[in-house]
Write a protein that holds these residues in place. Structure first.
Motif, PDB file in Angstrom:
ATOM      1  N   GLU A 243       0.841  -1.202   0.000  1.00 41.49           N
ATOM      2  CA  GLU A 243       0.000   0.000   0.000  1.00 41.49           C
ATOM      3  C   GLU A 243       0.877   1.254   0.000  1.00 41.49           C
ATOM      4  O   GLU A 243       0.576   2.243  -0.676  1.00 41.49           O
ATOM      5  CB  GLU A 243      -0.918  -0.012   1.220  1.00 41.49           C
ATOM      6  N   HIS A 244       1.970   1.207   0.756  1.00 43.67           N
ATOM      7  CA  HIS A 244       2.929   2.308   0.800  1.00 43.67           C
ATOM      8  C   HIS A 244       3.584   2.497  -0.573  1.00 43.67           C
ATOM      9  O   HIS A 244       3.780   3.637  -1.032  1.00 43.67           O
ATOM     10  CB  HIS A 244       3.984   1.981   1.868  1.00 43.67           C
ATOM     11  N   CYS A 245       3.937   1.401  -1.242  1.00 46.14           N
ATOM     12  CA  CYS A 245       4.534   1.485  -2.579  1.00 46.14           C
ATOM     13  C   CYS A 245       3.577   2.119  -3.587  1.00 46.14           C
ATOM     14  O   CYS A 245       4.009   2.775  -4.543  1.00 46.14           O
ATOM     15  CB  CYS A 245       4.931   0.093  -3.079  1.00 46.14           C
ATOM     16  N   LEU A 246       2.286   1.927  -3.392  1.00 47.83           N
ATOM     17  CA  LEU A 246       1.280   2.409  -4.341  1.00 47.83           C
ATOM     18  C   LEU A 246       0.723   3.775  -3.957  1.00 47.83           C
ATOM     19  O   LEU A 246      -0.351   4.167  -4.426  1.00 47.83           O
ATOM     20  CB  LEU A 246       0.145   1.388  -4.461  1.00 47.83           C
ATOM     21  N   ALA A 247       1.439   4.514  -3.135  1.00 52.16           N
ATOM     22  CA  ALA A 247       1.029   5.878  -2.802  1.00 52.16           C
ATOM     23  C   ALA A 247       0.977   6.719  -4.069  1.00 52.16           C
ATOM     24  O   ALA A 247       1.807   6.574  -4.969  1.00 52.16           O
ATOM     25  CB  ALA A 247       2.002   6.493  -1.794  1.00 52.16           C
ATOM     26  N   LYS A 248       0.004   7.616  -4.168  1.00 50.12           N
ATOM     27  CA  LYS A 248      -0.152   8.432  -5.369  1.00 50.12           C
ATOM     28  C   LYS A 248       1.010   9.398  -5.565  1.00 50.12           C
ATOM     29  O   LYS A 248       1.394   9.677  -6.702  1.00 50.12           O
ATOM     30  CB  LYS A 248      -1.478   9.204  -5.312  1.00 50.12           C
ATOM     31  N   GLU A 249       1.558   9.910  -4.476  1.00 43.37           N
ATOM     32  CA  GLU A 249       2.660  10.853  -4.576  1.00 43.37           C
ATOM     33  C   GLU A 249       4.001  10.127  -4.479  1.00 43.37           C
ATOM     34  O   GLU A 249       4.215   9.316  -3.569  1.00 43.37           O
ATOM     35  CB  GLU A 249       2.568  11.905  -3.473  1.00 43.37           C
ATOM     36  N   PRO A 250       4.926  10.401  -5.397  1.00 44.81           N
ATOM     37  CA  PRO A 250       6.219   9.707  -5.389  1.00 44.81           C
ATOM     38  C   PRO A 250       6.969   9.840  -4.066  1.00 44.81           C
ATOM     39  O   PRO A 250       7.617   8.879  -3.621  1.00 44.81           O
ATOM     40  CB  PRO A 250       6.987  10.389  -6.533  1.00 44.81           C
ATOM     41  N   ALA A 251       6.870  11.016  -3.418  1.00 44.75           N
ATOM     42  CA  ALA A 251       7.623  11.238  -2.182  1.00 44.75           C
ATOM     43  C   ALA A 251       7.131  10.365  -1.038  1.00 44.75           C
ATOM     44  O   ALA A 251       7.848  10.181  -0.040  1.00 44.75           O
ATOM     45  CB  ALA A 251       7.536  12.708  -1.787  1.00 44.75           C
ATOM     46  N   ASP A 252       5.917   9.821  -1.162  1.00 45.63           N
ATOM     47  CA  ASP A 252       5.344   9.015  -0.085  1.00 45.63           C
ATOM     48  C   ASP A 252       5.699   7.529  -0.212  1.00 45.63           C
ATOM     49  O   ASP A 252       5.294   6.733   0.639  1.00 45.63           O
ATOM     50  CB  ASP A 252       3.818   9.172  -0.064  1.00 45.63           C
ATOM     51  N   ARG A 253       6.432   7.159  -1.248  1.00 50.65           N
ATOM     52  CA  ARG A 253       6.758   5.750  -1.452  1.00 50.65           C
ATOM     53  C   ARG A 253       8.118   5.422  -0.828  1.00 50.65           C
ATOM     54  O   ARG A 253       9.006   6.276  -0.793  1.00 50.65           O
ATOM     55  CB  ARG A 253       6.791   5.429  -2.960  1.00 50.65           C
ATOM     56  N   PRO A 254       8.288   4.183  -0.390  1.00 51.73           N
ATOM     57  CA  PRO A 254       9.590   3.798   0.184  1.00 51.73           C
ATOM     58  C   PRO A 254      10.642   3.643  -0.905  1.00 51.73           C
ATOM     59  O   PRO A 254      10.324   3.386  -2.070  1.00 51.73           O
ATOM     60  CB  PRO A 254       9.290   2.459   0.856  1.00 51.73           C
ATOM     61  N   ALA A 255      11.907   3.780  -0.527  1.00 53.04           N
ATOM     62  CA  ALA A 255      13.004   3.505  -1.449  1.00 53.04           C
ATOM     63  C   ALA A 255      13.189   1.995  -1.557  1.00 53.04           C
ATOM     64  O   ALA A 255      12.811   1.245  -0.653  1.00 53.04           O
ATOM     65  CB  ALA A 255      14.285   4.166  -0.956  1.00 53.04           C
ATOM     66  N   PRO A 256      13.758   1.506  -2.653  1.00 52.13           N
ATOM     67  CA  PRO A 256      13.934   0.057  -2.802  1.00 52.13           C
ATOM     68  C   PRO A 256      14.707  -0.589  -1.658  1.00 52.13           C
ATOM     69  O   PRO A 256      14.347  -1.688  -1.217  1.00 52.13           O
ATOM     70  CB  PRO A 256      14.692  -0.061  -4.133  1.00 52.13           C
ATOM     71  N   ASP A 257      15.764   0.079  -1.145  1.00 53.88           N
ATOM     72  CA  ASP A 257      16.511  -0.542  -0.049  1.00 53.88           C
ATOM     73  C   ASP A 257      15.682  -0.611   1.226  1.00 53.88           C
ATOM     74  O   ASP A 257      15.856  -1.517   2.052  1.00 53.88           O
ATOM     75  CB  ASP A 257      17.827   0.193   0.188  1.00 53.88           C
ATOM     76  N   GLU A 258      14.742   0.327   1.404  1.00 48.41           N
ATOM     77  CA  GLU A 258      13.838   0.266   2.550  1.00 48.41           C
ATOM     78  C   GLU A 258      12.895  -0.925   2.426  1.00 48.41           C
ATOM     79  O   GLU A 258      12.540  -1.560   3.432  1.00 48.41           O
ATOM     80  CB  GLU A 258      13.041   1.564   2.658  1.00 48.41           C
ATOM     81  N   ILE A 259      12.488  -1.233   1.198  1.00 49.23           N
ATOM     82  CA  ILE A 259      11.617  -2.393   0.976  1.00 49.23           C
ATOM     83  C   ILE A 259      12.355  -3.673   1.339  1.00 49.23           C
ATOM     84  O   ILE A 259      11.805  -4.569   1.993  1.00 49.23           O
ATOM     85  CB  ILE A 259      11.140  -2.426  -0.490  1.00 49.23           C
TER      86      ILE A 259
END
Length: 743
Positions: A243-259
């Protein structure tokens, strides 16, 4: 090396080719082997892109960037020559099955595999982004499931296309259900866009469907931008991350290393005996590895006629080992499971093995098969590149109309722009589903009718609409809106008959198999005549010559609606091609049986076996009929395994004439028929994309056109009429016209 697009080469650079793995908008991917035995996937750029200087420059820069990508879950570049006559790039060969195919064959992945998938995709993005590359097309078809984890392929290529006609104004690179909102709206992209695509891909793996549904491209993009995804199939422990990855705003998404870190902290189940993959999937990968290992390298002295093209279950295929219950045979794996694994968009999922002509395919009857060289080569009337991809092109009233997502063009007899119509000026988005050919418009009475969507505004639900304009000048516009049901665009434009336009509308947020309806629009009053929800996703449609109503075929059922939209009858049949004549509805089923049915009752009038089994296409062109609906044109399978074009009496099924066809240079045409009738010609598009025109009265060949040979025929849109044969290649935004007489 032979010219790509004219004939398949035996070698690209230092690599001998053992088979064709697929083709897409940018080029063709081959299975290649070096002199030392190293197996690679070699991607050769399409010839029409090779001539674009700006594309070459960008391709060169992207190859340099892609060389720096090296991660456990990517397929790194091992060799390339962007300065070759046909630019190419070789990547490490990954023995795995695409996520898209695994979901279709085995269903959703279990929780532990979903976590591994999420972490593996994130690790791949760490490598890709670290090299300064944005993938831009991360989707299930570009994810290979291998024994050592998931692998991301085709990174960097989409970015190489930026600035060419492929990404000019109005065109969007990517696959609608997996695009980020900023990609869908044409904003500047950052690596966060790939994170959104990662989330959508993992959600697909959990459910087998896109979290934003399917259908018309405009409708899907609207849902990506404005609605929330369906994540109900995800395990509770993984759902908040996706759900966090699919945030509408790019700044609200996690970085790949955080995933990666998030998944690493989760309590993961121990892998099974076959590793992270479910047992049946792992067994398929192991069998595929064994089959590919046994695949011999091509002998350079063989005289090849071209690769065979066979679909699973198709007749006329070269025989392989029998199924014995111990898992898929080598032939089935190569033809059914591996097809398209290394490149999205492989036609029908077929793998094309570069093999010489064999006794099994040699002629065994007295059929005299022509070479095809005895007819003249037609001259191209004109060819232009438009600013956006146009999946449909129509010709009437001296005008060639081209429909894209947000704009339409009317071109004159020399390919010059006569008029343009912008959807934004009418508050509409046209129902174009990305770069795939489709029917979203129809011409009747000198007017062009185009399916569209009215985006939601001020709390109002989105609606399906039709825009009507003058075909000759683009003037006198009007808009009719489907008010009886929410709709997100026209999935298919069935046509116009008896003063009514018939379309297939899709409800917003619906699944790929549900949420469709048939809309009958009265063109005189511009009001709804009737609307009825469809029982299943209509794949093929046809309009009876009289009595109004619609016939539509789903995956395994053919249904008929009467003049008031009520259900008239339905039959359980797997329909591959569908058309109507003056008296009957004519279909070809998956067994190759042509059947004529009474459109009012469904009663059978006649039946003839031996037709080429149809494969449903977005343009409903598996059968052609003449203007009066008295003759049916179809392909038929001959005793020698080749094809013939035949004309049959629509009233009885009796054959009028039958003409053997030259063999397609890329092998047997096991992809179904593509036929059109207009101006006294029957047009056939071959599996090698050679176009041939035949005299409709006697079947004699008139001309051929080889200028687009080698392109995937199902990636092209076409139409005929008004003295022209029109072609559109959405992948290159190219529109071309041939005159009916070939001159």
């Amino acid at each position: 090396m032979e010219q790509l697009g004219a004939a398949d080469p035996l070698r690209i650079g230092p690599y001998a080719l053992a088979g064709r793995l697929g083709s897409g908008g940018m080029g063709t991917v081959y299975l290649g082997r070096s002199a030392g035995g190293r197996t690679v996937a070699v991607k050769a750029v399409r010839p029409e892109l090779a001539g674009d200087t700006e594309f070459r420059d960008r391709f060169r820069r992207e190859v340099a960037a892609a060389r720096r990508v090296s991660g456990a879950f990517t397929a790194p570049v091992v060799d390339a020559d962007p300065d070759a006559e046909i630019p190419w790039m070789a990547t490490a060969f990954v023995v795995g099955l695409s996520l898209r195919r695994v979901a279709a064959a085995h269903g959703p992945l279990p929780g532990a595999a979903l976590e591994m998938l999420t972490a593996g995709l994130a690790e791949a993005l760490v490598s890709v982004h670290g090299a300064g590359v944005i993938h831009r097309d991360l989707k299930p078809a570009n994810v290979l499931l291998a024994l050592d984890g998931p692998h991301v392929i085709d990174f960097g290529i989409a970015r190489a296309a930026e600035g060419t006609a492929l990404t000019s104004t109005g065109s969007v690179i990517g696959s609608a259900p997996y695009m980020s909102p900023e990609q869908a709206t044409g904003r500047r992209l950052t690596p966060a866009s790939d994170v959104f695509s990662l989330g959508a891909t993992v959600a697909f793996a959990a459910s087998g469907t896109s979290p934003f549904g399917d259908g018309a491209g405009a409708a899907v993009l609207y849902r990506v931008v404005h609605t929330e995804p369906d994540l109900s199939a995800l395990p509770e422990g993984l759902r908040p991350l996706i759900e966090h990855c699919l945030a509408k705003e790019p700044a609200d998404r996690p970085a790949p290393d955080e995933i990666v870190s998030h998944v690493a902290r989760a309590d993961r189940s121990a892998p099974g005996a076959q590793g992270w993959l479910p047992g049946p999937v792992a067994a398929d990968v192991l069998a595929l590895r064994a089959a590919l290992t046994a695949l011999p390298a091509p002998a350079q002295t063989l005289q090849l006629t071209g690769p065979t093209e066979v679909l699973p279950g198709g007749s006329g295929a070269r025989p392989g080992p029998p199924e014995d219950g111990r898992g898929p045979s080598r032939r089935k794996l190569l033809l059914g499971l591996a097809g398209g694994a290394l490149l999205a968009g492989a036609a029908g999922g077929a793998v094309r093995a570069l093999t010489p002509e064999t006794p099994e395919r040699a002629a065994v009857s007295g059929t005299r098969r022509p070479s095809g060289n005895e007819v003249i080569e037609a001259k191209l009337g004109w060819q232009v590149r438009l600013p956006a991809a146009c999946p449909q092109v129509l010709s009437a009233n001296g005008t060639v109309a081209c429909v894209s997502l947000r704009r339409m063009w009317g071109l004159d007899g020399q390919g010059h722009t006569k008029w343009t119509v912008n959807g934004d000026d009418h508050g509409l988005v046209f129902s174009v589903t990305g770069p795939n050919p489709t029917n979203v418009a129809a011409v009747d009475g000198g007017r062009l009718h185009v399916g569209a969507a009215v985006p939601s505004a001020a709390g109002a639900a989105p609606r399906t609409a039709v825009l009507g304009i003058g075909m000759a000048d683009g003037e006198d516009p009007w808009t009719a809106v489907l008010k009886e049901a929410e709709g997100s665009g026209v999935a298919d434009f069935c046509g116009v008959r008896g003063g009514r336009a018939y379309t297939i509308s899709q409800k917003p947020g619906s699944s790929p198999a549900e949420g469709y309806g048939v809309w009958a629009l009265d063109l005189g009053s511009r009001a709804t005549a009737w609307y009825r929800a469809a029982d299943s996703r209509p794949l093929l449609q046809a309009l009876p010559y009289s009595g109004d109503g619609v016939l539509y075929a789903g995956i395994d059922r053919l249904a008929a609606l009467d003049a008031k939209g009520a259900a008239a009858w339905s039959k359980e049949v797997r329909t591959g091609a569908l058309a109507t004549t003056a008296r009957y509805a004519v279909l070809i089923d998956s067994r190759g049986v042509m059947t004529a049915l009474d459109p009012a009752t469904g009663g059978q009038a006649w039946q003839v076996p031996g037709a080429e089994p149809g494969v449903p296409t977005a343009q409903d062109d598996g059968i052609a009929t003449d203007e009066q609906g008295t003759v049916v044109y179809a392909l038929w399978r001959d005793e020698d395994g080749g094809l013939s074009l035949a004309a049959s009496e629509a009233a009885s099924g009796r054959t009028r004439w039958r003409t053997p066809l030259p063999p397609d240079e890329t092998g047997s045409a096991r992809l179904g028929a593509r036929l059109l009738y207009a101006d006294g010609n029957v047009y056939r598009m071959g599996a090698d994309c050679v176009l041939r025109a035949f005299d409709a009265s006697n079947g004699r060949p008139r001309w051929k056109y080889s200028g687009w040979k080698g392109i995937d025929p199902f990636s092209l849109g076409w139409s005929a009429g008004d003295g022209r044969l029109c072609l559109t290649n959405p992948n290159t935004t190219t529109v071309a016209v041939l005159h009916a007489n070939g001159s």
